[in-house]
Scaffold this active site. Structure first.
Site, short mmCIF file in Angstrom:
data_model
loop_
_atom_site.label_atom_id
_atom_site.label_comp_id
_atom_site.label_asym_id
_atom_site.label_seq_id
_atom_site.Cartn_x
_atom_site.Cartn_y
_atom_site.Cartn_z
N ARG A 266 11.28 8.85 17.57
CA ARG A 266 11.05 7.56 16.92
C ARG A 266 11.39 6.46 17.93
NH1 ARG A 266 8.39 9.82 13.72
NH2 ARG A 266 8.61 9.91 11.46
N GLU B 48 5.54 -0.55 15.68
CA GLU B 48 4.25 0.14 15.79
C GLU B 48 3.24 -0.60 14.93
OE1 GLU B 48 4.77 4.30 14.95
OE2 GLU B 48 6.05 4.58 16.71
N ASP C 139 5.38 8.12 22.81
CA ASP C 139 4.39 8.25 21.73
C ASP C 139 4.78 7.37 20.55
OD1 ASP C 139 2.12 9.33 20.35
OD2 ASP C 139 3.48 10.63 19.23
N VAL D 55 7.35 14.62 8.74
CA VAL D 55 8.62 15.36 8.77
C VAL D 55 9.77 14.38 8.91
CG1 VAL D 55 8.59 15.82 11.29
CG2 VAL D 55 9.83 17.34 9.78
N HIS E 267 1.43 6.87 18.62
CA HIS E 267 2.05 7.76 17.62
C HIS E 267 1.04 8.81 17.13
CE1 HIS E 267 5.46 7.92 14.41
NE2 HIS E 267 4.96 9.13 14.64
N ILE E 268 0.63 9.66 18.08
CA ILE E 268 -0.39 10.65 17.74
C ILE E 268 0.11 12.09 17.88
CG2 ILE E 268 -2.42 9.22 18.18
CD1 ILE E 268 -2.56 10.46 21.02
P1 NDP Z 1 14.54 18.91 13.20
O1 NDP Z 1 15.38 18.47 12.06
O2 NDP Z 1 14.17 20.34 13.31
O3 NDP Z 1 15.21 18.48 14.58
C1 NDP Z 1 15.90 17.28 14.70
C2 NDP Z 1 16.88 17.43 15.79
O4 NDP Z 1 17.56 16.18 15.92
C3 NDP Z 1 17.94 18.50 15.50
O5 NDP Z 1 17.92 19.44 16.52
C4 NDP Z 1 19.24 17.71 15.54
O6 NDP Z 1 20.26 18.39 16.22
C5 NDP Z 1 18.85 16.50 16.36
N1 NDP Z 1 19.84 15.46 16.15
C6 NDP Z 1 20.31 14.95 15.00
N2 NDP Z 1 21.29 14.08 15.27
C7 NDP Z 1 21.44 14.07 16.61
C8 NDP Z 1 22.27 13.36 17.50
N3 NDP Z 1 23.19 12.51 17.05
N4 NDP Z 1 22.14 13.59 18.84
C9 NDP Z 1 21.21 14.45 19.29
N5 NDP Z 1 20.39 15.15 18.49
C10 NDP Z 1 20.50 14.94 17.17
O7 NDP Z 1 13.23 18.00 13.13
P2 NDP Z 1 11.83 18.22 13.86
O8 NDP Z 1 12.05 18.85 15.17
O9 NDP Z 1 10.87 18.81 12.93
O10 NDP Z 1 11.39 16.68 14.08
C11 NDP Z 1 12.17 15.82 14.89
C12 NDP Z 1 11.68 14.40 14.84
O11 NDP Z 1 10.47 14.29 15.55
C13 NDP Z 1 11.35 13.88 13.44
O12 NDP Z 1 12.51 13.43 12.77
C14 NDP Z 1 10.41 12.73 13.75
O13 NDP Z 1 11.13 11.56 13.91
C15 NDP Z 1 9.79 13.13 15.08
N6 NDP Z 1 8.37 13.44 14.99
C16 NDP Z 1 7.47 12.70 15.71
C17 NDP Z 1 6.14 13.00 15.70
C18 NDP Z 1 5.18 12.19 16.47
O14 NDP Z 1 4.05 12.08 16.04
N7 NDP Z 1 5.55 11.66 17.61
C19 NDP Z 1 5.60 14.13 14.91
C20 NDP Z 1 6.64 14.84 14.19
C21 NDP Z 1 7.96 14.50 14.25
P3 NDP Z 1 21.39 19.16 15.39
O15 NDP Z 1 20.66 20.27 14.71
O16 NDP Z 1 22.33 19.59 16.41
O17 NDP Z 1 21.93 18.17 14.43
C1 DGY Z 2 6.30 12.72 11.45
O1 DGY Z 2 5.77 13.59 10.73
O2 DGY Z 2 7.46 12.35 11.31
C2 DGY Z 2 5.45 12.12 12.54
O3 DGY Z 2 5.98 11.03 13.14
C3 DGY Z 2 4.01 11.98 12.24
O4 DGY Z 2 3.46 13.23 12.01
#
Ligand code: NDP
Ligand code: DGY
Length: 325
Positions: free
Chosen positions: A242, A271, A266, A81, A290-291
């Site tokens: 991230r 990484e 995570d 994502v 990163h899981i």
């Molecule tokens: P979304 O797009 O739904 O959510 C991202 C959020 O980031 C939004 O709520 C947005 O807020 C916020 N954001 C953007 N800019 C800022 C800012 N300047 N300050 C604070 N918040 C901000 O994405 P997801 O929830 O689906 O995924 C989020 C992230 O999680 C991914 O981009 C990825 O990096 C990470 N991830 C990690 C995983 C892992 O394995 N650890 C697995 C999956 C995802 P607003 O809407 O107000 O702009």
């Molecule tokens: C993502 O999808 O961005 C995660 O970091 C791994 O699933």
């Protein structure tokens, strides 16, 4: 058409002729048939002339890769994502469509975030090690005490899909106050009685700070010295977004000086985190590899979605999950 698909974690799926046979064309698939990442050299070589590319978050899709692909490239499908590994401006300029995997990994990632938060706050890895190495002498009133969620204030930075799913899961633990910050107020936050506050308020008032925002130029290095200095010294810091959202040197100082209580990560920079990294010497820092989305079913669904995104992009039809940018 000649349509190389370079790295994939779904070799069986993509080699499956029945799967590809559902489509009215028969692309030539160039497959990196390994769970290990494709080397940069192989990627640059293999992508030449491709119409589509299926990539992982560990593949940096920059100008060099786009140039190597050349003008045929119509679609990039990432098995993630997050899309901070892709040069979006350059991709847009070239009119290349992008598919990604939102929603399908939200539950798995939120679940892992809660697991990491509890493991960190209640010191589970330390406890396990003490049992194994004989450090468990008897029951002692203050030994391995940590922090609980009941009656606490939780702050979520980035109440997006995953942030909201984390909030939903944490509320039933007896969280008293749920704060969140981001660029915009969210009407759906009402479901968890979330209060939209400035970042500074969130950081200084929260007992648990959970980072679940996207990595962007605005969020890069957001959690730095000034950030950690504002946190309570009993506060727990969790990052499943991230690694680059955190300044790790500043985090190390905050953890080793007692500025904050503990951290669970995570995601890191780089990484994998080198095994001699200072953060790994700290008992109050729990690092996972990163899981977040790593359940068998989630990874299977992500693989299928990214393959379908790719195929739709190649055919010029609607993608199941196209990134609009
Ligand atoms: P979304 O797009 O739904 O959510 C991202 C959020 O980031 C939004 O709520 C947005 O807020 C916020 N954001 C953007 N800019 C800022 C800012 N300047 N300050 C604070 N918040 C901000 O994405 P997801 O929830 O689906 O995924 C989020 C992230 O999680 C991914 O981009 C990825 O990096 C990470 N991830 C990690 C995983 C892992 O394995 N650890 C697995 C999956 C995802 P607003 O809407 O107000 O702009
Ligand atoms: C993502 O999808 O961005 C995660 O970091 C791994 O699933």
């Amino acid at each position: 058409p000649n349509c190389p698909i370079i790295p994939t974690v779904t070799p069986r799926r993509l080699n499956d002729c029945t799967f590809l046979g559902n489509y009215p064309f028969h692309p030539h698939v160039s497959l990196w048939d390994s769970d290990e990442p494709v080397s940069r050299a192989e990627l640059l070589k293999g992508v030449a002339g491709a119409h589509g590319l299926l990539c992982l978050l560990s593949d940096k899709i920059d100008t060099e890769v786009l140039d190597a692909a050349g003008p045929n490239l119509k679609v990039i499908s990432t098995l993630s994502v997050g899309f901070d590994h892709m040069a979006m401006d350059e991709i847009k300029k070239r009119g290349v469509r992008v598919g990604y995997t939102p929603d399908v990994l939200t539950d798995a990632t939120a679940e892992l975030t809660v697991a990491l938060l509890l493991a960190t706050a209640r010191r589970l890895p330390e406890g396990v090690v003490e049992v194994i190495n004989g450090g468990w002498s008897t029951w002692k009133p203050l030994w391995l005490c940590g922090y609980g969620l009941s009656g606490s204030t939780v702050g979520v930075i980035g109440l997006g899909r995953i942030g909201m799913a984390i909030a939903r899961r944490l509320k039933p633990f007896g969280v008293k106050k749920l704060l969140y910050s981001g660029r915009t107020d969210k009407s759906y936050a009402a479901e968890v009685e979330g209060e939209y506050v400035p970042l500074d308020t969130l950081v200084s008032e929260s007992d648990f700070v959970v980072v679940s925002c996207a990595l962007t130029p605005d969020t890069q290095g957001l959690c730095n010295k000034q950030f950690f200095c504002k946190m309570k010294n009993t506060a727990v810091f969790i990052n499943t977004s991230r690694g680059a959202v955190v300044n790790q040197e500043d985090l190390y100082r905050a953890l080793s000086s007692g500025q904050i209580a503990c951290a669970g990560l995570d995601v890191t920079t780089p990484e994998p985190l080198p095994t001699d990294h200072p953060l790994l010497t700290l008992k109050n820092c729990v690092v996972l590899p990163h899981i977040g989305s790593a359940t068998y079913s989630t990874r299977g669904i992500m693989a299928e979605l990214s393959a379908n995104n790719l195929l739709a992009g190649l055919q010029g039809t609607d993608m199941p999950s196209e990134l609009k940018f």
